[in-house]
Scaffold this active site. Structure first.
Site, PDB file in Angstrom:
ATOM      1  N   LYS A  50       4.426   3.712  26.029  1.00 33.64           N
ATOM      2  CA  LYS A  50       4.006   3.851  24.878  1.00 33.64           C
ATOM      3  C   LYS A  50       3.643   5.325  24.775  1.00 33.64           C
ATOM      4  CE  LYS A  50      -0.362   3.346  22.033  1.00 33.64           C
ATOM      5  NZ  LYS A  50      -0.284   2.067  21.388  1.00 33.64           N
ATOM      6  N   LEU A  68      -2.245  -0.663  18.078  1.00 32.39           N
ATOM      7  CA  LEU A  68      -2.865   0.497  18.054  1.00 32.39           C
ATOM      8  C   LEU A  68      -2.346   2.297  18.025  1.00 32.39           C
ATOM      9  CD1 LEU A  68      -5.546  -1.164  20.364  1.00 32.39           C
ATOM     10  CD2 LEU A  68      -5.523  -0.307  18.118  1.00 32.39           C
ATOM     11  N   ILE A  69      -3.388   3.090  17.730  1.00 31.28           N
ATOM     12  CA  ILE A  69      -2.580   4.286  18.290  1.00 31.28           C
ATOM     13  C   ILE A  69      -3.354   4.930  19.198  1.00 31.28           C
ATOM     14  CG2 ILE A  69      -2.950   7.035  16.864  1.00 31.28           C
ATOM     15  CD1 ILE A  69      -1.340   5.299  15.440  1.00 31.28           C
ATOM     16  N   HIS A  95      -8.855  -0.861   6.205  1.00 30.67           N
ATOM     17  CA  HIS A  95      -8.045  -2.871   6.267  1.00 30.67           C
ATOM     18  C   HIS A  95      -8.990  -3.596   5.598  1.00 30.67           C
ATOM     19  CE1 HIS A  95      -9.102  -5.839   9.706  1.00 30.67           C
ATOM     20  NE2 HIS A  95     -10.380  -5.551   9.669  1.00 30.67           N
ATOM     21  N   ASN A 122       1.115  -0.841  -0.262  1.00 33.53           N
ATOM     22  CA  ASN A 122       0.350  -0.031  -0.612  1.00 33.53           C
ATOM     23  C   ASN A 122       0.578   1.126  -0.068  1.00 33.53           C
ATOM     24  OD1 ASN A 122      -3.115  -0.392  -0.048  1.00 33.53           O
ATOM     25  ND2 ASN A 122      -2.116  -1.448   1.754  1.00 33.53           N
TER      26      ASN A 122
HETATM   27  C1  GAR Z   1      -2.476  -4.393   4.505  1.00 31.96           C
HETATM   28  O1  GAR Z   1      -3.988  -5.610   3.897  1.00 31.96           O
HETATM   29  C2  GAR Z   1      -3.500  -3.704   5.211  1.00 31.96           C
HETATM   30  O2  GAR Z   1      -5.121  -3.443   4.982  1.00 31.96           O
HETATM   31  C3  GAR Z   1      -3.668  -4.414   6.615  1.00 31.96           C
HETATM   32  O3  GAR Z   1      -2.187  -4.522   6.569  1.00 31.96           O
HETATM   33  C4  GAR Z   1      -2.196  -5.186   5.094  1.00 31.96           C
HETATM   34  C5  GAR Z   1      -0.708  -4.692   4.864  1.00 31.96           C
HETATM   35  O4  GAR Z   1      -0.143  -4.832   3.122  1.00 31.96           O
HETATM   36  N1  GAR Z   1      -3.602  -3.741   7.657  1.00 31.96           N
HETATM   37  C6  GAR Z   1      -4.630  -3.712   9.083  1.00 31.96           C
HETATM   38  O5  GAR Z   1      -5.160  -5.188   8.989  1.00 31.96           O
HETATM   39  C7  GAR Z   1      -5.477  -3.113   9.841  1.00 31.96           C
HETATM   40  N2  GAR Z   1      -5.961  -3.662  10.834  1.00 31.96           N
HETATM   41  P1  GAR Z   1       1.310  -3.776   2.861  1.00 31.96           P
HETATM   42  O6  GAR Z   1       1.848  -4.681   3.889  1.00 31.96           O
HETATM   43  O7  GAR Z   1       1.645  -4.823   1.308  1.00 31.96           O
HETATM   44  O8  GAR Z   1       0.269  -3.257   2.450  1.00 31.96           O
END
Ligand code: GAR
Length: 190
Positions: free
Chosen positions: A68, A95-96, A112, A17
């Site tokens: 934190k 978590l933020i 997500h 991403n």
């Molecule tokens: C993504 O699928 C994102 O939606 C998820 O982690 C992955 C990261 O992929 N996030 C969560 O699960 C947040 N709770 P990437 O490192 O290839 O972008």
């Protein structure tokens, strides 16, 4: 054209991403500039991607801090130094806390890989496949103190492929890369 929004991308993993957002900024499909990558995992693949793209990296290990709050204060200093306006969570598996939430009210967005409120937390794609749902998806939402909670901004459905995690993950990532870009563009141009 309005000036570019300065964003910090937060990521803990492979960074597909992050790479998609970086390309979108470069190709001016997203009116933003990634001024910082923040990671809690200094060895994550996303760090290599950022270095190759010439984007500054702030890498802090939470376990090196007593609390934190102290960890987030260190992150916050780096954010302020870089002129960051929005925090974009792209696979940041933490978590933020109140330090960052207070500093960036309504300026923190997460992606997500499920149709929230279904399957929050880790391994959302695995959870969906294990549950036997036929349709899952992607959610982009504002961040609050909860785990993948906060007001939903955009969602898109994705079909589960043959009950298979890898194929479904591939389909989800493809949707994520487009939905994140278009949703952020809408937010920054408001
Ligand atoms: C993504 O699928 C994102 O939606 C998820 O982690 C992955 C990261 O992929 N996030 C969560 O699960 C947040 N709770 P990437 O490192 O290839 O972008």
């Amino acid at each position: 054209m309005t000036s570019k929004t300065k964003i910090a991308v937060f990521a803990s993993g492979s960074g597909s991403n992050f790479a998609a957002l970086e390309q979108a900024c470069k190709q001016q499909e997203l009116n933003a500039e990634i001024v910082l990558l923040v990671t809690d995992r200094p060895n994550a693949l996303v760090v290599e991607r950022a270095e190759k793209a010439g984007i500054p990296v702030a890498a802090f290990r939470p376990k090196d801090f007593d609390t934190k709050e102290q960890y987030e204060e260190a992150v916050l200093s780096a954010l302020r130094e870089s002129g960051t306006e929005w925090l974009i969570l792209a696979g940041y598996m933490r978590l933020i806390g109140s330090t960052l939430l207070t500093a960036y009210p309504s300026r923190i967005v997460n992606i997500h890989p499920s149709l929230l409120p279904s399957f929050p937390g880790k391994d959302a794609i695995g959870q969906a496949v294990a549950h036997g749902v036929k349709v899952t998806g992607v959610t982009v939402h504002f961040v609050d103190e909860g785990m993948d909670t906060g007001p939903i901004i955009a969602q898109q459905a994705v079909e589960v492929v043959d009950g298979d995690i890898d194929q479904t993950a591939e389909a989800i990532h493809a949707v994520e890369h487009e939905l994140f870009k278009s949703t952020l563009q809408m937010l920054f141009n408001r």
